[in-house]
Design a protein around this motif. Structure first.
Motif, PDB file in Angstrom:
ATOM      1  N   GLY B 288      15.870   4.002  21.081  1.00  0.00           N
ATOM      2  CA  GLY B 288      15.723   4.653  22.379  1.00  0.00           C
ATOM      3  C   GLY B 288      15.928   6.132  22.210  1.00  0.00           C
ATOM      4  N   LEU B 289      15.514   6.899  23.207  1.00  0.00           N
ATOM      5  CA  LEU B 289      15.688   8.341  23.127  1.00  0.00           C
ATOM      6  C   LEU B 289      17.132   8.687  23.465  1.00  0.00           C
ATOM      7  N   MET B 290      17.470   9.934  23.204  1.00  0.00           N
ATOM      8  CA  MET B 290      18.818  10.362  23.538  1.00  0.00           C
ATOM      9  C   MET B 290      19.038  10.196  25.038  1.00  0.00           C
ATOM     10  N   GLY B 291      20.195   9.700  25.401  1.00  0.00           N
ATOM     11  CA  GLY B 291      20.479   9.524  26.815  1.00  0.00           C
ATOM     12  C   GLY B 291      19.996   8.207  27.381  1.00  0.00           C
ATOM     13  N   ALA B 292      19.421   7.345  26.520  1.00  0.00           N
ATOM     14  CA  ALA B 292      18.925   6.060  27.012  1.00  0.00           C
ATOM     15  C   ALA B 292      20.077   5.101  27.318  1.00  0.00           C
ATOM     16  N   GLY B 293      21.245   5.360  26.723  1.00  0.00           N
ATOM     17  CA  GLY B 293      22.410   4.541  27.043  1.00  0.00           C
ATOM     18  C   GLY B 293      22.853   3.609  25.930  1.00  0.00           C
ATOM     19  N   ARG B 294      22.378   3.840  24.713  1.00  0.00           N
ATOM     20  CA  ARG B 294      22.716   2.919  23.620  1.00  0.00           C
ATOM     21  C   ARG B 294      24.192   2.985  23.249  1.00  0.00           C
TER      22      ARG B 294
END
Lengths: 339, 503
Positions: B288-294
């Protein structure tokens, strides 16, 4: 520190993985202590030369006796400061503990052992509450213990009715601090050294000590490593409270009275001793040996200045200057080590 | 009028033990976007810090508008019209937009700031840039994207001729990125030269007029707009042809025991209805991209942050985890993306760090730690993981990034957790050490441990993960088997807004 400091320094140990790097960091850790120790020796030498009355057994034993209370407070607060925290409540907390000892022994006429343990437990309870407020309610240590400092001060005054409680009626109480289990050495000094030994063992050999350093180095990393930092912080502040309670009993015994007006300001002297001893206010670094030496430096300074007939007002100025020099030297050393 | 704005040549810079830049060159024209690409440690940041006066160069020339210039301080850079927008924000959250833009340059009468003039000036600037913002608004009330705009406005308030942007979109949503790109188009039209640093290939193609590639501190080459081609750029960046086929080893424990089951995980601000399963002996990638919540998912699972309505089953049994210590007690270990902040006691020695999570195993019932037994264990791990350190008593701070990461891994191996969550396990680590970490992860799952691996590097995700969970905007937007996954597919899911979840 390590169990076998002699072999640590030996280059012969290199084959099993020790190298110059570890020896250097070991030496660096020792340096601050030896710096403080050297300061102490220089002070002793200076005052001995300056005044014949200084290096006599009765004066030295007086110095040790006057170190006892601040020293015991400083031992406990060393743990707290290594975690990166601070405990401002130890001065007036000590007073409350001594007042409660008076209540137990004089007013309620409980047996000596029970009264003394009650006084110590008072300190431990305050420490526990500090720990709870800091670890669970997440109050900043400065605020939580500032509040406790005021609460303890107020309670000590209220409970005692703003009057000293005298222990003259309590058989054997005075001997706790002033008896001489070892001839010529007041028990208060013995207690200080015994507690220092215990604190040393706890800090360097037990899991509590390891976690104290870990929390001070990086609390979040420690927590994420599965260490229940809340529980351990409560324990660490409780340990500081235990030492506060013991200091309360010792000072009450030494004065043969619980003085409800006393105590404010002791916390700062204890913190000063810890810092002169090389413990970092930022946490993660410090030692019991350093604290003991720091406390002695302060007593020797004050005693020496007094013997040289320097006004009391000036004594504080000198102590303040020593703190500045000690901390600055340490910072300098850190910066050099960092670059 | 010549179009050349800035010409940089022969730049070298070394730090103790590292040659950060060797004879680097590039040119920037008026009104163009020059994108600078390279792997971590390629020297992009060092180069930009030299241009903006934060570092001084060891040798080389900087020619601005035909005259050679010396940039010896950030102030000198500003005076020359070179402004930089850093990756991390440098705004003061409790001050207003206008106060931030003109900090240190406020219109004053004696000691007093002329607030009205200040706001007036900020309004003019923002209007000119087409940024819709109230200059009196406090920074803390703005979204990250708006804050980014303030940074840009601030940079341009110096009448910047050259604007350097270091990964400006890393924290932005799609729509916000669009706004930023429009702003950049406007700046180009007015003749500003823009140096744009980015890792995102889609942006690169869309924005760049030219692309300059750096590798290991050296200049590799520049491509003109017509020649911009992603595989070529990647090849220039990594210095070899990428075998797009590197895929995980088959699972050796190919049964489907679910060791960890997460259902209905929500957090107040970001995560919505996160549910997934982790199987024994599996590496489950989180992309996921940065900030996606992983990272937030990982932290919520181990109880480092609060979550709502979460049901967690471990080995089929429901468990309640509200503290990291409880997660560890259930055999779940989390290796943070930020080793220095959340993983290590940097000032302590390697031994202390390796034993941190398992200290209780070396402690008797009176609380005394068996130092020798612990040290033996530490030495075993140092040897097994080939951690390069002078001894287990070396200060962890002095180890390289790869070796620090191995220390963190050793810490969790010593604790013998069955489920390990690796958050960006190879961030900031050189290529050789990466390979070793990969080998280690594979060995761990071969031993029957289960791993969740959060990674922003798609090749890494594809190479290691048996299955891949893709997140966007706080939701899971897709779960792919490795056989069906490709970089393009993952990016497709990763750029979906949270609500268009594929069934």
């Amino acid at each position: 520190m390590n169990a076998t400091p002699v072999t640590e320094k030996s280059p012969l140990r290199k084959p099993d993985g020790r190298t110059a790097g570890s020896t250097r960091s070991f030496l660096r850790a020792k340096l601050q202590q030896s710096l403080a120790f050297a300061t102490l020796v220089v002070l002793l030498a200076f005052f001995s030369l300056a005044n014949d009355a200084f290096f006599t057994w009765s004066n030295i034993s007086g110095i040790l006796l006057s170190t006892a209370v601040i020293g015991i407070l400083a031992l406990g607060t060393t743990f707290v400061i290594i975690t990166g925290g601070i405990d401002l409540s130890i001065g007036t907390g000590m007073t409350l503990a001594s007042v409660m000892t008076g209540i137990f022994l004089v007013n309620m006429q409980l047996p000596l052992v029970v009264g003394v343990l009650g006084g110590i437990a008072t300190g431990a309870l305050m420490g526990f509450i500090n720990g709870f407020n800091i670890a669970v309610l997440r109050l900043p240590p400065f605020i939580a213990t500032l509040a406790m400092m005021l609460i303890a001060q107020g309670l000590a005054l209220v409970i005692s009715g703003v009057r000293p409680i005298y222990f003259s009626s309590v058989q054997g109480f005075r001997d706790i601090a002033l008896g001489t289990f070892i001839p010529g050495l007041p028990n208060a000094v013995l207690i200080l050294f015994l507690l220092a030994a215990v604190a040393y063992l706890v800090l360097s050999k037990t899991i509590l000590g390891r976690y104290t350093f870990a929390i001070g180095s990086n609390e979040e990393a420690t927590r994420l490593s599965g260490v229940d930092t809340r529980k351990w912080k409560i324990m660490i502040y409780t340990v500081a409270g235990l030492f506060t309670g013991i200091a309360g009993v010792v000072i009450a015994s030494r004065l043969n009275s619980a003085q409800p007006q006393l105590g404010a300001g002791y916390e700062l002297q204890a913190i000063a001793a810890v810092i002169i001893g090389g413990t970092s206010l930022l946490g993660g670094r410090g030692s019991i040996m350093g604290t003991l030496i720091g406390a002695l430096i302060m007593s020797v300074l004050i005693n020496g200045l007094r013997i040289m007939s320097i006004q009391t007002e000036w004594q504080n100025v000198v102590v303040g200057a020593v703190i500045l020099v000690a901390v600055f030297t340490d910072a300098l050393r850190q910066r050099r080590a960092g670059s | 009028m010549s179009t050349q704005l800035l010409k940089v040549s022969g730049i070298s810079k070394s730090f103790p033990g590292v040659q950060a830049l060797k004879d680097v060159q590039f040119e920037l024209n008026r009104g163009e976007v020059l994108t600078l690409v390279g792997e971590n440690g390629a020297g992009k940041s060092s180069l930009m810090k030299i241009l903006s006066g934060i570092y001084s160069k060891d040798s080389g020339n900087i020619v601005l508008e035909g005259t050679e210039v010396e940039i010896d301080s950030p102030k000198a850079a500003q005076a020359l019209g070179i402004s930089i927008i850093h990756q991390e924000m440098n705004l003061m959250p409790h001050l207003t937009v206008a106060q931030n833009i003109y900090i240190g340059r406020e219109p004053r009468t004696g000691l007093f700031v002329r607030a009205r003039a200040l706001n007036q000036r900020a309004t003019e600037l923002l209007t000119r840039l087409g940024i819709d913002l109230d200059p009196r608004e406090l920074i803390e009330n703005l979204t990250v994207a708006k804050q980014q705009m303030v940074e840009i406005a601030k940079a341009l308030s110096f009448d910047a001729k050259v604007l350097i942007m270091d990964e400006p979109t890393s924290a932005l949503t799609e729509a916000e990125t669009e706004t930023l790109f429009n702003l950049i188009e406007g700046l180009k039209a007015s003749g500003t030269g823009i140096i744009y640093i980015s890792h995102r290939m889609d942006e690169l193609r869309r924005l760049s007029d030219r692309v300059t590639v750096l590798r290991d501190g050296a200049y590799i080459g520049t491509l003109d707009k017509a020649d911009i081609d992603i595989p070529t750029i990647i090849e220039m960046m990594v210095g070899r042809h990428i075998e797009e086929g590197a895929r995980p080893e088959a699972r050796q424990h190919a049964h489907d025991d679910v060791v960890l089951k997460v259902e209905g995980l929500n957090t107040r601000h970001l995560l919505k209805d996160i549910s997934f399963e982790l199987r024994r002996g599996e590496i489950l990638g989180f992309a996921g991209l940065m900030g996606a919540g992983r990272t937030e998912v990982a932290r919520a699972i181990i109880g480092a942050d609060p979550s709502e309505g979460t049901l967690i089953h471990i080995d089929g049994k429901p468990v309640k985890i509200s503290q990291p210590s409880e997660a560890v007690a259930h055999g779940v270990g989390y290796l943070s993306e930020d080793r220095k902040l959340f993983g290590l006691l940097l000032e302590q020695d390697v031994n202390t760090n390796i034993l941190l999570a398992s200290l209780a195993d070396y402690t008797n019932r009176f609380g005394f730690v068996n130092t020798e037994k612990g040290k033996r264990k530490s030495r075993d791990y140092v040897k097994a993981l080939r951690i390069k350190t002078p001894s287990i008593h070396a200060t962890t701070k002095n180890l390289s990034g790869g070796n620090q990461q191995k220390v963190v891994i050793a810490k969790w191996l010593a604790r013998d957790c069955d489920i390990l969550i690796f958050d960006e396990p190879t961030r900031g680590i050189d290529v050789g050490a990466k390979e070793e970490i990969y080998r280690l992860l594979n060995e761990l799952v071969a031993q029957g441990k289960s791993i969740i691996m959060i990674s922003s590097e798609l090749p890494e995700v594809l190479r290691l993960s048996h299955r891949i969970v893709v997140m966007a905007g706080g939701r899971i937007t897709g779960v792919l088997n490795n056989e069906d996954a490709s970089q393009a597919k993952i990016m497709d899911y990763a750029t979906r807004m949270g609500d268009e979840k594929e069934q």
